[in-house]
Design a protein around this motif. Structure first.
Motif, PDB file in Angstrom:
ATOM      1  N   MET A   1      21.651  83.418  11.616  1.00 39.95           N
ATOM      2  CA  MET A   1      22.929  82.799  11.264  1.00 39.95           C
ATOM      3  C   MET A   1      22.703  81.292  11.093  1.00 39.95           C
ATOM      4  O   MET A   1      23.002  80.496  11.982  1.00 39.95           O
ATOM      5  CB  MET A   1      23.981  83.066  12.344  1.00 39.95           C
ATOM      6  N   PRO A   2      22.159  80.892   9.948  1.00 40.08           N
ATOM      7  CA  PRO A   2      21.829  79.481   9.764  1.00 40.08           C
ATOM      8  C   PRO A   2      23.070  78.610   9.601  1.00 40.08           C
ATOM      9  O   PRO A   2      24.140  79.077   9.203  1.00 40.08           O
ATOM     10  CB  PRO A   2      21.000  79.483   8.479  1.00 40.08           C
ATOM     11  N   GLU A   3      22.886  77.353   9.903  1.00 45.72           N
ATOM     12  CA  GLU A   3      23.948  76.357   9.732  1.00 45.72           C
ATOM     13  C   GLU A   3      24.001  75.954   8.263  1.00 45.72           C
ATOM     14  O   GLU A   3      22.968  75.683   7.650  1.00 45.72           O
ATOM     15  CB  GLU A   3      23.617  75.148  10.605  1.00 45.72           C
ATOM     16  N   PRO A   4      25.207  75.892   7.680  1.00 46.05           N
ATOM     17  CA  PRO A   4      25.293  75.465   6.281  1.00 46.05           C
ATOM     18  C   PRO A   4      24.979  73.976   6.149  1.00 46.05           C
ATOM     19  O   PRO A   4      25.318  73.178   7.023  1.00 46.05           O
ATOM     20  CB  PRO A   4      26.748  75.750   5.907  1.00 46.05           C
ATOM     21  N   LYS A   5      24.322  73.633   5.077  1.00 46.43           N
ATOM     22  CA  LYS A   5      23.985  72.244   4.777  1.00 46.43           C
ATOM     23  C   LYS A   5      24.518  71.887   3.394  1.00 46.43           C
ATOM     24  O   LYS A   5      24.499  72.719   2.490  1.00 46.43           O
ATOM     25  CB  LYS A   5      22.462  72.028   4.789  1.00 46.43           C
ATOM     26  N   ASP A   6      24.974  70.656   3.245  1.00 46.50           N
ATOM     27  CA  ASP A   6      25.466  70.154   1.972  1.00 46.50           C
ATOM     28  C   ASP A   6      24.363  69.313   1.337  1.00 46.50           C
ATOM     29  O   ASP A   6      23.829  68.399   1.970  1.00 46.50           O
ATOM     30  CB  ASP A   6      26.727  69.315   2.188  1.00 46.50           C
ATOM     31  N   VAL A   7      24.042  69.598   0.090  1.00 45.34           N
ATOM     32  CA  VAL A   7      22.930  68.935  -0.572  1.00 45.34           C
ATOM     33  C   VAL A   7      23.134  67.424  -0.649  1.00 45.34           C
ATOM     34  O   VAL A   7      22.201  66.657  -0.437  1.00 45.34           O
ATOM     35  CB  VAL A   7      22.697  69.541  -1.977  1.00 45.34           C
ATOM     36  N   ILE A   8      24.342  66.978  -0.909  1.00 49.80           N
ATOM     37  CA  ILE A   8      24.592  65.542  -1.041  1.00 49.80           C
ATOM     38  C   ILE A   8      24.641  64.854   0.319  1.00 49.80           C
ATOM     39  O   ILE A   8      24.027  63.807   0.523  1.00 49.80           O
ATOM     40  CB  ILE A   8      25.892  65.298  -1.830  1.00 49.80           C
ATOM     41  N   ASP A   9      25.344  65.434   1.261  1.00 49.65           N
ATOM     42  CA  ASP A   9      25.540  64.777   2.552  1.00 49.65           C
ATOM     43  C   ASP A   9      24.345  64.889   3.497  1.00 49.65           C
ATOM     44  O   ASP A   9      24.087  63.964   4.271  1.00 49.65           O
ATOM     45  CB  ASP A   9      26.772  65.360   3.263  1.00 49.65           C
ATOM     46  N   ASP A  10      23.627  65.996   3.459  1.00 47.89           N
ATOM     47  CA  ASP A  10      22.610  66.266   4.476  1.00 47.89           C
ATOM     48  C   ASP A  10      21.167  65.973   4.052  1.00 47.89           C
ATOM     49  O   ASP A  10      20.255  66.114   4.872  1.00 47.89           O
ATOM     50  CB  ASP A  10      22.704  67.722   4.934  1.00 47.89           C
ATOM     51  N   PHE A  11      20.953  65.577   2.819  1.00 50.52           N
ATOM     52  CA  PHE A  11      19.580  65.374   2.353  1.00 50.52           C
ATOM     53  C   PHE A  11      19.399  64.015   1.679  1.00 50.52           C
ATOM     54  O   PHE A  11      18.674  63.886   0.702  1.00 50.52           O
ATOM     55  CB  PHE A  11      19.160  66.518   1.421  1.00 50.52           C
ATOM     56  N   ARG A  12      20.014  63.003   2.237  1.00 51.96           N
ATOM     57  CA  ARG A  12      19.915  61.650   1.679  1.00 51.96           C
ATOM     58  C   ARG A  12      18.501  61.084   1.781  1.00 51.96           C
ATOM     59  O   ARG A  12      18.156  60.149   1.073  1.00 51.96           O
ATOM     60  CB  ARG A  12      20.910  60.728   2.370  1.00 51.96           C
TER      61      ARG A  12
ATOM     62  N   MET B   1      20.208  75.563 -11.316  1.00 48.06           N
ATOM     63  CA  MET B   1      20.566  76.925 -10.935  1.00 48.06           C
ATOM     64  C   MET B   1      20.552  77.096  -9.417  1.00 48.06           C
ATOM     65  O   MET B   1      19.994  78.057  -8.886  1.00 48.06           O
ATOM     66  CB  MET B   1      19.639  77.940 -11.607  1.00 48.06           C
ATOM     67  N   VAL B   2      21.164  76.130  -8.713  1.00 45.53           N
ATOM     68  CA  VAL B   2      21.220  76.150  -7.256  1.00 45.53           C
ATOM     69  C   VAL B   2      22.648  75.860  -6.796  1.00 45.53           C
ATOM     70  O   VAL B   2      23.458  75.321  -7.536  1.00 45.53           O
ATOM     71  CB  VAL B   2      20.247  75.126  -6.624  1.00 45.53           C
ATOM     72  N   SER B   3      22.918  76.191  -5.559  1.00 46.52           N
ATOM     73  CA  SER B   3      24.217  75.919  -4.954  1.00 46.52           C
ATOM     74  C   SER B   3      24.225  74.522  -4.351  1.00 46.52           C
ATOM     75  O   SER B   3      23.185  74.007  -3.941  1.00 46.52           O
ATOM     76  CB  SER B   3      24.486  76.952  -3.849  1.00 46.52           C
ATOM     77  N   SER B   4      25.405  73.929  -4.275  1.00 45.80           N
ATOM     78  CA  SER B   4      25.537  72.632  -3.603  1.00 45.80           C
ATOM     79  C   SER B   4      25.404  72.793  -2.094  1.00 45.80           C
ATOM     80  O   SER B   4      25.264  71.816  -1.376  1.00 45.80           O
ATOM     81  CB  SER B   4      26.882  71.992  -3.942  1.00 45.80           C
ATOM     82  N   LYS B   5      25.443  74.008  -1.622  1.00 41.95           N
ATOM     83  CA  LYS B   5      25.223  74.317  -0.212  1.00 41.95           C
ATOM     84  C   LYS B   5      23.882  75.012  -0.080  1.00 41.95           C
ATOM     85  O   LYS B   5      23.426  75.710  -0.980  1.00 41.95           O
ATOM     86  CB  LYS B   5      26.319  75.240   0.336  1.00 41.95           C
ATOM     87  N   THR B   6      23.259  74.830   1.062  1.00 42.91           N
ATOM     88  CA  THR B   6      21.967  75.472   1.299  1.00 42.91           C
ATOM     89  C   THR B   6      21.783  75.677   2.793  1.00 42.91           C
ATOM     90  O   THR B   6      22.695  75.404   3.579  1.00 42.91           O
ATOM     91  CB  THR B   6      20.808  74.650   0.689  1.00 42.91           C
ATOM     92  N   VAL B   7      20.631  76.158   3.171  1.00 42.54           N
ATOM     93  CA  VAL B   7      20.257  76.313   4.579  1.00 42.54           C
ATOM     94  C   VAL B   7      18.810  75.850   4.724  1.00 42.54           C
ATOM     95  O   VAL B   7      18.050  75.832   3.756  1.00 42.54           O
ATOM     96  CB  VAL B   7      20.393  77.769   5.080  1.00 42.54           C
ATOM     97  N   ILE B   8      18.459  75.466   5.935  1.00 44.29           N
ATOM     98  CA  ILE B   8      17.074  75.145   6.250  1.00 44.29           C
ATOM     99  C   ILE B   8      16.392  76.442   6.660  1.00 44.29           C
ATOM    100  O   ILE B   8      16.872  77.161   7.548  1.00 44.29           O
ATOM    101  CB  ILE B   8      16.989  74.120   7.405  1.00 44.29           C
ATOM    102  N   LEU B   9      15.286  76.737   6.007  1.00 43.92           N
ATOM    103  CA  LEU B   9      14.553  77.963   6.327  1.00 43.92           C
ATOM    104  C   LEU B   9      13.812  77.791   7.648  1.00 43.92           C
ATOM    105  O   LEU B   9      13.320  76.702   7.950  1.00 43.92           O
ATOM    106  CB  LEU B   9      13.575  78.291   5.203  1.00 43.92           C
ATOM    107  N   PRO B  10      13.732  78.849   8.443  1.00 42.98           N
ATOM    108  CA  PRO B  10      13.045  78.759   9.741  1.00 42.98           C
ATOM    109  C   PRO B  10      11.564  78.403   9.572  1.00 42.98           C
ATOM    110  O   PRO B  10      10.937  78.786   8.596  1.00 42.98           O
ATOM    111  CB  PRO B  10      13.188  80.159  10.330  1.00 42.98           C
ATOM    112  N   GLU B  11      11.051  77.674  10.550  1.00 45.16           N
ATOM    113  CA  GLU B  11       9.623  77.322  10.520  1.00 45.16           C
ATOM    114  C   GLU B  11       8.750  78.544  10.752  1.00 45.16           C
ATOM    115  O   GLU B  11       7.691  78.682  10.177  1.00 45.16           O
ATOM    116  CB  GLU B  11       9.332  76.252  11.564  1.00 45.16           C
ATOM    117  N   SER B  12       9.212  79.434  11.609  1.00 45.12           N
ATOM    118  CA  SER B  12       8.447  80.634  11.927  1.00 45.12           C
ATOM    119  C   SER B  12       8.747  81.726  10.907  1.00 45.12           C
ATOM    120  O   SER B  12       9.874  81.883  10.448  1.00 45.12           O
ATOM    121  CB  SER B  12       8.819  81.136  13.324  1.00 45.12           C
TER     122      SER B  12
END
Length: 185
Positions: free
Chosen positions: A70-81, A50-61
């Motif tokens: 305005m977070p940068e989009p991330k692709d689950v397959i390409d960006d989290f190897r 129940m998740v999107s193939s796209k995500t964002v990195i949540l801020p540390e603070s």
């Protein structure tokens, strides 16, 4: 954004004895997990649903203005190897196909208005569209952002749209007040 700390605190209790498998349901848990930068967390076998193939990195603070984020989009397959993602059920919202469908069905379209709410899902959808538009300049897209607008403001925006404008609804559950407004939509 508190989800990042919540899942981090839970998993840190298992650092010396990590779980054999972690199953994450929903975008908040998924994005929070992928925002972790601890090596032992990245090694945990994980299944998502129940998740999107796209995500964002949540801020540390935890101190940031969500309406201006305005977070940068991330692709689950390409960006989290570097994560041990072994399986999952993900939604893939094809921005290009949706925009092409609008142009095909309504070739006279002057501009598209993208409606997203004040949820993590809304932020991710908006981030994905903004990322896509960096390489796709022939459309005028206006953002109706529930992080900045109340339900009444959104109604005003929709009412003021021109005849040849289209609306693309990403998600709409929460306005800027954080109130669940689905029943009013």
């Amino acid at each position: 954004h508190f989800w990042r700390y919540r899942i981090g605190d839970i998993l840190s209790e298992y650092e010396s004895n990590p779980p054999s498998l972690l199953i994450l349901l929903g975008q908040e848990a998924w994005s929070s997990f992928l925002s972790m930068d601890k090596p032992f967390i990245k090694q945990i076998p994980v299944i998502c649903a129940m998740v999107s193939s796209k995500t964002v990195i949540l801020p540390e603070s935890s101190c940031f203005d969500i309406a201006e984020w305005m977070p940068e989009p991330k692709d689950v397959i390409d960006d989290f190897r570097d994560f041990n993602i072994i399986s999952g059920f993900v939604y893939d919202y094809s921005v290009k196909q949706n925009l092409n469908l609008i142009k095909y069905l309504y070739p006279q379209t002057n501009s598209i208005h993208f409606l997203s709410d004040n949820s993590l899902g809304g932020i991710i959808m908006q981030s994905t569209l903004r990322g896509f538009l960096q390489n796709y300049n022939d459309l005028k897209v206006n953002f109706i952002d529930g992080r900045e607008l109340s339900f009444i403001d959104v109604i005003g925006n929709v009412r003021s749209m021109e005849k040849d404008d289209c609306i693309l609804v990403g998600t709409w559950k929460f306005d800027k007040s954080g109130d669940y407004i689905f029943n009013n939509a």
